[in-house]
Enzyme design. Structure first.
Site, PDB file in Angstrom:
ATOM      1  N   PHE A 183       0.848  -1.195   0.000  1.00  0.00           N
ATOM      2  CA  PHE A 183       0.000   0.000   0.000  1.00  0.00           C
ATOM      3  C   PHE A 183       0.879   1.239   0.000  1.00  0.00           C
ATOM      4  O   PHE A 183       1.721   1.400   0.878  1.00  0.00           O
ATOM      5  CB  PHE A 183      -0.925   0.031   1.224  1.00  0.00           C
TER       6      PHE A 183
ATOM      7  N   ASP B  19       9.137   2.481   1.693  1.00  0.00           N
ATOM      8  CA  ASP B  19       7.977   3.263   2.124  1.00  0.00           C
ATOM      9  C   ASP B  19       7.821   3.039   3.628  1.00  0.00           C
ATOM     10  O   ASP B  19       7.288   2.016   4.067  1.00  0.00           O
ATOM     11  CB  ASP B  19       6.738   2.799   1.346  1.00  0.00           C
TER      12      ASP B  19
ATOM     13  N   LYS C  79       2.486   9.878   8.150  1.00  0.00           N
ATOM     14  CA  LYS C  79       1.833   9.475   9.398  1.00  0.00           C
ATOM     15  C   LYS C  79       2.528  10.020  10.654  1.00  0.00           C
ATOM     16  O   LYS C  79       2.366  11.188  10.968  1.00  0.00           O
ATOM     17  CB  LYS C  79       1.677   7.949   9.426  1.00  0.00           C
TER      18      LYS C  79
HETATM   19  C1  LIG Z   1      -0.866   5.459   5.016  1.00  0.00           C
HETATM   20  C2  LIG Z   1       0.167   4.991   4.062  1.00  0.00           C
HETATM   21  C3  LIG Z   1       0.411   5.677   2.848  1.00  0.00           C
HETATM   22  C4  LIG Z   1      -0.434   6.829   2.380  1.00  0.00           C
HETATM   23  O1  LIG Z   1      -0.346   7.937   3.199  1.00  0.00           O
HETATM   24  P1  LIG Z   1      -1.433   9.141   3.020  1.00  0.00           P
HETATM   25  O2  LIG Z   1      -0.968  10.178   3.984  1.00  0.00           O
HETATM   26  O3  LIG Z   1      -2.767   8.542   3.357  1.00  0.00           O
HETATM   27  O4  LIG Z   1      -1.363   9.563   1.606  1.00  0.00           O
HETATM   28  C5  LIG Z   1       1.443   5.244   2.053  1.00  0.00           C
HETATM   29  N1  LIG Z   1       2.198   4.197   2.407  1.00  0.00           N
HETATM   30  C6  LIG Z   1       1.998   3.513   3.551  1.00  0.00           C
HETATM   31  C7  LIG Z   1       2.889   2.378   3.888  1.00  0.00           C
HETATM   32  C8  LIG Z   1       0.963   3.870   4.397  1.00  0.00           C
HETATM   33  O5  LIG Z   1       0.735   3.179   5.524  1.00  0.00           O
END
Ligand SMILES: *Cc1c(COP(=O)(O)O)cnc(C)c1O
Length: 389
Positions: free
Chosen positions: A132, A217, A246
């Site tokens: 994700f 990520d 986050k």
């Molecule tokens: C939450 C998340 C995203 C997206 O972040 P947003 O601030 O919602 O755009 C991308 N990568 C990972 C691993 C995430 O947990």
């Protein structure tokens, strides 16, 4: 759950009817005065809990000093945050944004530019099934949720997917067109999927052997969530590019793409954004980093994570979970039946917020400041819900 065709708010997910009004540390309060022990914390966002004094002070101090001069002018908090983040990560340069998806978009743009300049136009990025990376068009293509790369055609292309945790599959997917490998150190939204030991080291070696960029990520795993400041630090490797979001703002929208010098090839005009690195959010991220980067704080995250994990394992023996997995304070349990949403709803009614990322999986992501008493309270509520279910 209500359907909301007559609401002025577009309905994009099923939300409980209660309206949240106030947060204080581990607790959230709704418009009926009910109190919830919050083990979601803004979706692993509120690293320091709800409304921590450090963030309230940074916001009010900075709001009275300078909120935003313009993205085309320097500001002191942005420069300080960039210096702190690069030093802590062992990387060289930062680009700031507001969301995780935007930081990942920037990482993909940087990798494609780098491929154009250094690798004869290589552009393809190998990502993982179940991964994700956000909800922009390109990040939906990059994500490995089934069907996401075809949902809003035409979709950006150039992403190849392989099973997560399988370095050999990643190696087989590499061609002359490949410019980067992009993974989460632990897949969060997929339900806290932990790869086999040594996976990130194997990807690092693969990237080195083929002159690829390794993009991690860390939007969910970074900022202390897994018990080290960045998850890669527990694996003894350094990525070429890391993205953060986050927890970086502890509840305030700020994200970052942090890169090694060799990857930094943006030229003027390649990237920008109105809110990038504005002083208001940068001051908050500095305040969060001040707390979270302390070795004693990270040691406490590991200790709290071990307590929560042991408690969940004990519940698992009693109620027959199949598995407890995760790291630090990013933990999930896999249930023996697809009852996660029912358990989540029962827990909310009993005053505990937890997340059900899959039909058989519950995820817990409390404040990194969670106390032993709060952990024990959450376990007791969960015990009751599982016994009733
Ligand atoms: C939450 C998340 C995203 C997206 O972040 P947003 O601030 O919602 O755009 C991308 N990568 C990972 C691993 C995430 O947990």
């Amino acid at each position: 759950m209500s359907t909301t065709a007559d609401s002025p708010l577009m309905s994009i997910t099923a939300r409980p009817e209660r309206v949240m009004c106030r947060g204080d540390g581990a607790y959230l309060f709704d418009d009926h005065g009910q109190r919830y022990l919050d083990f979601i914390q803004g979706w692993a966002v509120n690293a320091l809990g709800h409304c921590p004094p450090e963030i309230a002070q940074a916001l009010s101090r900075q709001a009275g000093t300078l909120i935003t001069p313009s993205p085309a002018l320097h500001n002191a908090p942005q420069l300080e945050l960039a210096a702190r983040l690069t030093a802590l990560a062992g990387l060289d340069q930062v680009h700031f944004a507001s969301s995780g998806a935007e930081a990942n978009e920037a990482a993909v743009k940087l990798a494609r530019k780098w491929g154009r300049v250094n690798r004869d136009g290589a552009f393809e990025i190998v990502t993982t099934e179940g991964g994700f990376h956000g909800r922009t068009l390109a990040m939906m293509s990059a994500s490995g949720k089934p069907g996401w790369d075809r949902m809003f055609p035409p979709m950006p292309s150039g992403f190849v997917k392989v099973p997560f945790g399988d370095a050999a599959a990643m190696a087989r997917a590499v061609t002359a067109r490949t410019v980067a490998l992009m993974v989460e150190p632990i897949q969060g939204e997929a339900g806290v999927v932990v790869p086999p030991a040594g996976y990130l080291r194997e990807l690092r070696a693969l990237a080195d052997a083929h002159d690829l960029l390794l993009i991690l990520d860390e939007v969910q795993t970074g900022m202390g969530r897994t018990g080290s400041l960045f998850a890669f630090q527990a694996e003894g490797i350094t990525p070429d590019i890391m993205t953060l979001g986050k927890g970086l703002g502890g509840g305030v929208p700020v994200s970052a793409m942090v890169a090694r010098r060799r990857a930094c090839c943006f030229e003027h005009g390649d990237q920008g954004g109105t809110y990038n690195g504005n002083p208001l959010v940068s001051a908050v991220a500095i305040a969060v980093l001040d707390v979270v980067s302390r070795p004693a704080f990270l040691a406490r995250v590991r200790e709290a994570g071990a307590r929560l994990r042991a408690g969940l394992q004990a519940l698992g023996r009693r109620h027959g979970f199949l598995e407890v997995r995760g790291a630090g304070l990013l933990l999930a349990v896999r249930l023996a039946t697809p009852s996660a949403e029912a358990v989540r709803d029962a827990a909310m009614a009993a005053g505990l917020l937890i997340n059900a990322p899959r039909p058989d999986t519950l995820r817990l992501m409390p404040s990194l400041r969670t106390t032993d008493a709060e952990i024990d309270e959450a376990l007791a509520v969960l015990d009751g819900c599982l016994a009733a279910g």
